[in-house]
Motif scaffolding. Sequence first.
Motif, PDB file in Angstrom:
ATOM      1  N   ASP A 166     -57.116 -27.950 -17.905  1.00  7.24           N
ATOM      2  CA  ASP A 166     -56.832 -27.796 -19.333  1.00  7.24           C
ATOM      3  C   ASP A 166     -55.692 -28.711 -19.780  1.00  7.24           C
ATOM      4  N   ASN A 167     -55.314 -29.651 -18.908  1.00  8.54           N
ATOM      5  CA  ASN A 167     -54.225 -30.598 -19.149  1.00  8.54           C
ATOM      6  C   ASN A 167     -52.885 -29.912 -19.394  1.00  8.54           C
ATOM      7  N   LYS A 168     -52.708 -28.790 -18.754  1.00 11.08           N
ATOM      8  CA  LYS A 168     -51.435 -28.065 -18.806  1.00 11.08           C
ATOM      9  C   LYS A 168     -50.632 -28.428 -17.566  1.00 11.08           C
TER      10      LYS A 168
END
Length: 156
Positions: free
Chosen positions: A149-151
């Motif tokens: 989630d590109n976290k």
Amino acid sequence: MTQQYKHILVPVDGSQEAELAFQKAVAVARRNEGSELHLVHVVDTRAFQNISSFDTAMVEQVTETAKTTLDKYIAEAKDKGLENVDYSIEYGAPKVVIANDMPKQLHTDLIMIGATGLNAVERLLIGSVTEYVTRTAVCDVLVVRSDLDNKPVKIK
């Protein structure tokens, strides 16, 4: 024209960083229809040179552990719909194998590698494989630092 990556190389070493790189590489391979995903684990043979009672059984044990891990990754990738996925276990200096040898051998157009887990002192003393690969690879390199989630991920 859209860039299509057809030969993706993912170095894996059992670390959380490598796991993230694998997960993202599977996603990239699925988006690039017909692409091949190749996983590589490099047994650093230099680590065994300093052991006075060097025994081939040690290398065999490391190889078996890597094989078990890689087999799990292959099964997971296939469960997620990838057909063209394989792996190899190589021996030597990880930096050179990952940045130069394997990409040339496999015609790699993208290396997806986990961000280093080393602290500043360790990088100074032994160097970062990731840093070396980004400087010298013969193809594109994507350094994975986040989850799917590109976290940002806190590395344990």
